[in-house]
Design a protein around this motif. Structure first.
Motif, PDB file in Angstrom:
ATOM      1  N   ARG A   1       8.148  14.781   8.558  1.00 55.56           N
ATOM      2  CA  ARG A   1       7.673  13.433   8.571  1.00 55.56           C
ATOM      3  C   ARG A   1       6.153  13.306   8.324  1.00 55.56           C
ATOM      4  NH1 ARG A   1       5.193  10.056  12.541  1.00 55.56           N
ATOM      5  NH2 ARG A   1       5.348   7.942  11.843  1.00 55.56           N
ATOM      6  N   GLY A   2       5.550  14.220   9.248  1.00 53.73           N
ATOM      7  CA  GLY A   2       3.861  14.250   9.279  1.00 53.73           C
ATOM      8  C   GLY A   2       3.374  15.010   8.181  1.00 53.73           C
ATOM      9  N   LYS A   3       4.155  15.747   7.694  1.00 51.95           N
ATOM     10  CA  LYS A   3       3.719  16.409   6.344  1.00 51.95           C
ATOM     11  C   LYS A   3       3.840  15.419   5.035  1.00 51.95           C
ATOM     12  CE  LYS A   3       3.915  21.076   4.575  1.00 51.95           C
ATOM     13  NZ  LYS A   3       4.294  22.460   4.379  1.00 51.95           N
ATOM     14  N   ALA A   4       5.193  14.828   5.134  1.00 50.32           N
ATOM     15  CA  ALA A   4       5.284  13.993   4.087  1.00 50.32           C
ATOM     16  C   ALA A   4       4.033  12.812   3.943  1.00 50.32           C
ATOM     17  CB  ALA A   4       6.685  13.264   4.115  1.00 50.32           C
ATOM     18  N   ILE A   5       3.809  12.139   5.251  1.00 50.16           N
ATOM     19  CA  ILE A   5       2.807  11.315   5.088  1.00 50.16           C
ATOM     20  C   ILE A   5       1.418  11.794   4.723  1.00 50.16           C
ATOM     21  CG2 ILE A   5       1.544   9.755   6.833  1.00 50.16           C
ATOM     22  CD1 ILE A   5       4.081   9.403   8.460  1.00 50.16           C
ATOM     23  N   ARG A   6       1.237  13.005   5.129  1.00 51.87           N
ATOM     24  CA  ARG A   6      -0.183  13.565   4.854  1.00 51.87           C
ATOM     25  C   ARG A   6      -0.185  13.870   3.384  1.00 51.87           C
ATOM     26  NH1 ARG A   6      -5.160  13.404   5.659  1.00 51.87           N
ATOM     27  NH2 ARG A   6      -6.169  15.290   5.568  1.00 51.87           N
ATOM     28  N   HIS A   7       0.882  14.171   2.788  1.00 53.22           N
ATOM     29  CA  HIS A   7       0.896  14.269   1.339  1.00 53.22           C
ATOM     30  C   HIS A   7       0.546  13.047   0.639  1.00 53.22           C
ATOM     31  CE1 HIS A   7       2.543  18.340   0.951  1.00 53.22           C
ATOM     32  NE2 HIS A   7       3.410  18.154   1.412  1.00 53.22           N
ATOM     33  N   MET A   8       1.204  12.103   0.957  1.00 56.98           N
ATOM     34  CA  MET A   8       1.185  10.717   0.561  1.00 56.98           C
ATOM     35  C   MET A   8      -0.490  10.241   0.734  1.00 56.98           C
ATOM     36  SD  MET A   8       4.360   8.551   0.986  1.00 56.98           S
ATOM     37  CE  MET A   8       4.410   8.749   2.613  1.00 56.98           C
TER      38      MET A   8
ATOM     39  N   LEU B   1       0.942   3.602 -10.731  1.00 55.62           N
ATOM     40  CA  LEU B   1       0.494   3.075  -9.432  1.00 55.62           C
ATOM     41  C   LEU B   1      -0.345   4.176  -8.571  1.00 55.62           C
ATOM     42  CD1 LEU B   1       3.907   1.529  -8.423  1.00 55.62           C
ATOM     43  CD2 LEU B   1       1.861   0.264  -8.574  1.00 55.62           C
ATOM     44  N   ASN B   2       0.185   5.412  -8.524  1.00 50.38           N
ATOM     45  CA  ASN B   2      -0.324   6.573  -7.939  1.00 50.38           C
ATOM     46  C   ASN B   2      -1.819   6.496  -8.468  1.00 50.38           C
ATOM     47  OD1 ASN B   2      -1.227   9.781  -8.609  1.00 50.38           O
ATOM     48  ND2 ASN B   2      -0.186   9.524  -6.457  1.00 50.38           N
ATOM     49  N   ALA B   3      -2.320   6.169  -9.700  1.00 52.46           N
ATOM     50  CA  ALA B   3      -3.397   6.296  -9.984  1.00 52.46           C
ATOM     51  C   ALA B   3      -4.720   5.120  -9.559  1.00 52.46           C
ATOM     52  CB  ALA B   3      -3.594   5.872 -11.711  1.00 52.46           C
ATOM     53  N   ILE B   4      -3.940   3.986  -8.831  1.00 55.70           N
ATOM     54  CA  ILE B   4      -4.607   3.014  -8.369  1.00 55.70           C
ATOM     55  C   ILE B   4      -4.737   2.985  -6.700  1.00 55.70           C
ATOM     56  CG2 ILE B   4      -4.640   1.433 -10.308  1.00 55.70           C
ATOM     57  CD1 ILE B   4      -2.524  -0.088  -8.670  1.00 55.70           C
ATOM     58  N   GLY B   5      -4.058   4.127  -6.251  1.00 56.96           N
ATOM     59  CA  GLY B   5      -4.204   4.472  -4.875  1.00 56.96           C
ATOM     60  C   GLY B   5      -2.974   4.130  -4.162  1.00 56.96           C
ATOM     61  N   VAL B   6      -1.905   3.469  -4.784  1.00 51.64           N
ATOM     62  CA  VAL B   6      -0.843   3.132  -4.047  1.00 51.64           C
ATOM     63  C   VAL B   6       0.335   4.456  -3.711  1.00 51.64           C
ATOM     64  CG1 VAL B   6       1.574   1.889  -3.974  1.00 51.64           C
ATOM     65  CG2 VAL B   6      -0.251   1.038  -4.972  1.00 51.64           C
ATOM     66  N   GLN B   7       0.522   4.602  -2.272  1.00 53.71           N
ATOM     67  CA  GLN B   7       0.982   5.582  -1.734  1.00 53.71           C
ATOM     68  C   GLN B   7       2.513   5.485  -1.973  1.00 53.71           C
ATOM     69  OE1 GLN B   7      -0.040   6.273   2.189  1.00 53.71           O
ATOM     70  NE2 GLN B   7      -2.140   6.516   2.023  1.00 53.71           N
ATOM     71  N   VAL B   8       3.392   6.363  -2.821  1.00 49.96           N
ATOM     72  CA  VAL B   8       4.641   6.386  -3.314  1.00 49.96           C
ATOM     73  C   VAL B   8       5.634   7.297  -2.823  1.00 49.96           C
ATOM     74  CG1 VAL B   8       6.224   6.069  -5.208  1.00 49.96           C
ATOM     75  CG2 VAL B   8       3.920   5.073  -5.486  1.00 49.96           C
TER      76      VAL B   8
ATOM     77  N   ARG C   1      -0.544  12.190  -3.220  1.00 52.27           N
ATOM     78  CA  ARG C   1       0.460  13.222  -3.894  1.00 52.27           C
ATOM     79  C   ARG C   1       1.904  11.974  -3.749  1.00 52.27           C
ATOM     80  NH1 ARG C   1      -0.838  17.994   0.009  1.00 52.27           N
ATOM     81  NH2 ARG C   1      -2.623  18.893  -1.375  1.00 52.27           N
ATOM     82  N   VAL C   2       2.744  12.225  -4.731  1.00 51.88           N
ATOM     83  CA  VAL C   2       4.122  11.602  -4.441  1.00 51.88           C
ATOM     84  C   VAL C   2       5.126  12.246  -3.980  1.00 51.88           C
ATOM     85  CG1 VAL C   2       5.884  10.402  -6.029  1.00 51.88           C
ATOM     86  CG2 VAL C   2       3.539   9.792  -6.799  1.00 51.88           C
ATOM     87  N   VAL C   3       5.747  11.813  -3.031  1.00 54.30           N
ATOM     88  CA  VAL C   3       6.511  12.526  -2.217  1.00 54.30           C
ATOM     89  C   VAL C   3       8.012  12.346  -2.624  1.00 54.30           C
ATOM     90  CG1 VAL C   3       7.592  13.523  -0.098  1.00 54.30           C
ATOM     91  CG2 VAL C   3       5.150  12.775  -0.345  1.00 54.30           C
ATOM     92  N   ILE C   4       8.853  13.147  -2.928  1.00 48.91           N
ATOM     93  CA  ILE C   4      10.363  12.785  -3.273  1.00 48.91           C
ATOM     94  C   ILE C   4      11.378  13.399  -2.460  1.00 48.91           C
ATOM     95  CG2 ILE C   4      12.025  13.005  -5.140  1.00 48.91           C
ATOM     96  CD1 ILE C   4       9.794  13.487  -7.240  1.00 48.91           C
ATOM     97  N   PHE C   5      12.155  12.699  -1.797  1.00 53.66           N
ATOM     98  CA  PHE C   5      13.078  13.148  -0.740  1.00 53.66           C
ATOM     99  C   PHE C   5      14.508  13.386  -1.436  1.00 53.66           C
ATOM    100  CE2 PHE C   5      10.108  10.344   1.614  1.00 53.66           C
ATOM    101  CZ  PHE C   5       9.382  11.092   2.262  1.00 53.66           C
TER     102      PHE C   5
ATOM    103  N   LYS D   1       0.854  -1.299  -0.131  1.00 56.83           N
ATOM    104  CA  LYS D   1       0.140  -0.085   0.046  1.00 56.83           C
ATOM    105  C   LYS D   1       0.772   1.307  -0.159  1.00 56.83           C
ATOM    106  CE  LYS D   1      -3.784  -2.290   0.199  1.00 56.83           C
ATOM    107  NZ  LYS D   1      -4.868  -2.527  -0.930  1.00 56.83           N
ATOM    108  N   ARG D   2       1.958   1.344   0.615  1.00 53.00           N
ATOM    109  CA  ARG D   2       2.842   2.424   0.717  1.00 53.00           C
ATOM    110  C   ARG D   2       4.292   2.022   0.503  1.00 53.00           C
ATOM    111  NH1 ARG D   2       2.601   5.628   6.003  1.00 53.00           N
ATOM    112  NH2 ARG D   2       0.774   6.461   5.017  1.00 53.00           N
ATOM    113  N   ILE D   3       4.797   2.449  -0.454  1.00 56.99           N
ATOM    114  CA  ILE D   3       6.410   2.085  -0.842  1.00 56.99           C
ATOM    115  C   ILE D   3       7.432   3.149  -0.988  1.00 56.99           C
ATOM    116  CG2 ILE D   3       5.520   0.060  -2.457  1.00 56.99           C
ATOM    117  CD1 ILE D   3       6.357   1.832  -4.934  1.00 56.99           C
TER     118      ILE D   3
END
Length: 234
Positions: free
Chosen positions: A113-120, A40-47, A124-128, A6-8
């Motif tokens: 951290r909390g903001k990154a999780i909220r984005h996902m 993946l984003n389109a089918i709801g996987v958090q990336v 939203r895709v989050v790039i670190f 679900k989250r990768i």
């Protein structure tokens, strides 16, 4: 659609973004990598994505240069790559946020951290970028740290080979590929999966790593959907 994860956290090397050029960013190659991420984003996987910087700068090969300064230059290189990947995803209609471990508010969000999780959670895709933000740590360790912090189900490490072998398959044509291997074996046999700090962190936090070839970018989608791809380290 039901997926295995679900989250990768996807770990991309800088070299994988360079294509045949070997240096810099080849946007045709980046677009191919971004396509399965969009799917993946389109089918709801958090990336979430961690990018390396080796296509611009490798601090460890900088000779007599101060190691801390060389590593900081490498962190800036990862930011260039993060922005390049973000640009391609946005061009495909994907909502993206770039967060960096070194503050540079004019071009990216600071890592929170909390903001990154909220984005996902909002799709939203989050790039670190910038790895851990500290010298002497690789972007592999940065990937392990971020995966633990955001509670990712798995780290998907995209490489230039199709899995983990008992020796270098480029040098040994008889090298044997593993379908599954333990962290203890990876560390004891000194297999080139991740550096020992990153591998130990994943082992201690029960985060599996899937090592696969980015030369077939669709492997990203296939693996998340449960197909047998690459080597699973767990």
């Amino acid at each position: 659609m039901e997926t295995k994860y679900k989250r990768i956290l996807l770990k991309l090397s800088g070299e994988s973004l360079a294509g045949n050029n070997k240096m810099g960013i080849d946007f045709e190659t980046v677009a191919k990598i971004c396509k399965p991420i969009k799917e993946l984003n389109a089918i709801g996987v958090q990336v979430a994505i961690v990018v390396g910087g080796g296509n611009f700068w490798r601090g460890r090969s900088s000779g007599s240069m101060d190691r801390t300064r060389a590593d900081h230059m490498g962190m800036l290189a990862t930011t260039i790559n993060a922005m390049g990947v973000a640009d391609q995803l946005e061009a495909m209609g994907v909502d993206v946020r770039v967060q960096t471990a070194i503050t540079m508010r004019e071009v990216a969000e600071p890592y929170i951290r909390g903001k990154a999780i909220r984005h996902m959670e909002k799709g939203r895709v989050v790039i670190f970028g910038c790895g851990t933000g500290n010298p002497f740590f690789s972007t592999d360790t940065g990937a392990a740290l971020r995966a633990a912090e955001i509670e990712a189900d798995i780290i998907m490490k995209a490489t230039m080979v199709d899995g983990v072998y008992d020796s270098d398959p480029k040098k040994n044509p008889d090298a044997v590929k593993y379908d599954k291997i333990s962290f203890s074996d990876v560390l004891n046999k000194d297999l080139a999966v991740m550096d020992s700090t990153a591998a130990s962190m994943c082992r201690d936090n029960n985060i599996p790593i899937l090592v696969f070839s980015i030369e077939e970018p669709e492997n990203i989608y296939k693996a998340v959907c449960g197909e047998d791809v690459g080597t699973l380290v767990c």
